[in-house]
Design a protein around this motif. Structure first.
Motif, PDB file in Angstrom:
ATOM      1  N   VAL A 166      21.496 -31.022  -4.646  1.00  0.00           N
ATOM      2  CA  VAL A 166      21.242 -32.450  -4.793  1.00  0.00           C
ATOM      3  C   VAL A 166      20.381 -32.934  -3.627  1.00  0.00           C
ATOM      4  N   ASP A 167      19.388 -33.778  -3.918  1.00  0.00           N
ATOM      5  CA  ASP A 167      18.440 -34.234  -2.910  1.00  0.00           C
ATOM      6  C   ASP A 167      19.008 -35.415  -2.130  1.00  0.00           C
ATOM      7  N   ASN A 205      23.700 -44.879  -3.366  1.00  0.00           N
ATOM      8  CA  ASN A 205      22.672 -43.851  -3.548  1.00  0.00           C
ATOM      9  C   ASN A 205      23.293 -42.476  -3.728  1.00  0.00           C
ATOM     10  N   LYS A 209      22.860 -40.130  -7.041  1.00  0.00           N
ATOM     11  CA  LYS A 209      22.242 -38.807  -6.954  1.00  0.00           C
ATOM     12  C   LYS A 209      23.182 -37.696  -7.412  1.00  0.00           C
TER      13      LYS A 209
END
Length: 228
Positions: A166-167, A205, A209
């Motif tokens: 995951v970024d 966020n 994500k």
């Protein structure tokens, strides 16, 4: 108004919950069910914001009902599992099934009301008495193949972040590691020397994500991916 469905095979228990929740100005009990199978049907028809789900019921238990409701894309209800059984396996199965929280039936009226509000807001909760065991269990599973961590490894805020698919930014990984310690937004803000509003933005966020429903799902991810 927060629209709530009560699921319990004991009518007296449902009546007690209804009375407690009726004492508020922002919560309305819109439906009831006495079995897990009935809960699935009613949830699809009523679309409550929060479902208070018992575990042991005839026909279908609350854990399986939770799995099916969470898997239904047409239903966006948050589920709080409420039970008299303070058992680790129920806690872990409920969280794995997608429940947003776990509360014992001996909790006070204020705790029940708070649980409904927290779940409706998209957050997650655990009864204080089981939170520590949940964290320890997932930590043990995640690190079962590793040697015992050193004392320094418990400092999640400063530990180096492992590579994950995951970024997440470096700051988001720091926030996730602190979430995995069951810290509140205020505690995370204090640990990282940033504002609470900034923490809320980072948490949002991170959840987006990860594709996580709530903070509990993020905690599970963190422990299983070596971020805790």
């Amino acid at each position: 108004m927060i629209r709530v469905m009560l699921v319990d095979d004991h009518a007296v228990m449902r009546a007690g919950f209804r009375m407690i929740l009726a004492s508020t100005d922002d919560i309305e009990v819109v439906a009831e069910a006495s079995t897990g199978r009935e809960a699935i049907t009613v949830a699809r028809d009523v679309h409550p914001d929060v479902i208070c789900m018992d575990v042991q019921m005839p026909d279908m238990d609350g854990l399986e009902a939770t799995r099916q409701i969470v898997a239904d894309p047409a239903v966006r209800s948050a589920i709080v599992v409420v039970t008299t059984f303070d058992r680790d396996d129920y806690v872990f199965q409920a969280l794995e099934a997608g429940a947003s929280g776990f509360l014992l039936k001996n909790a006070g009226a204020d705790e029940l009301i708070s649980a409904v509000r927290v779940a409706a807001a998209g957050d997650a909760l655990l009864a204080p008495e089981v939170t520590k065991r949940v964290i320890e269990r997932f930590a043990a599973e995640a690190h079962a193949h590793e040697s015992a961590p050193s004392a320094e490894a418990h400092n999640a805020a400063s530990a180096p972040a492992p590579h994950i698919a995951v970024d997440l930014t470096e700051r988001e990984q720091e926030v996730l590691r602190l979430l995995a310690q069951a810290l509140s937004n205020a505690e995370i803000a204090s640990a990282l020397f940033i504002g609470e509003a900034t923490v809320k933005s980072h948490v949002s966020n991170v959840l987006a994500k990860l594709g996580a429903r709530d903070r509990v799902a993020a905690v599970v991810f963190a422990h299983r991916n070596g971020l805790a």
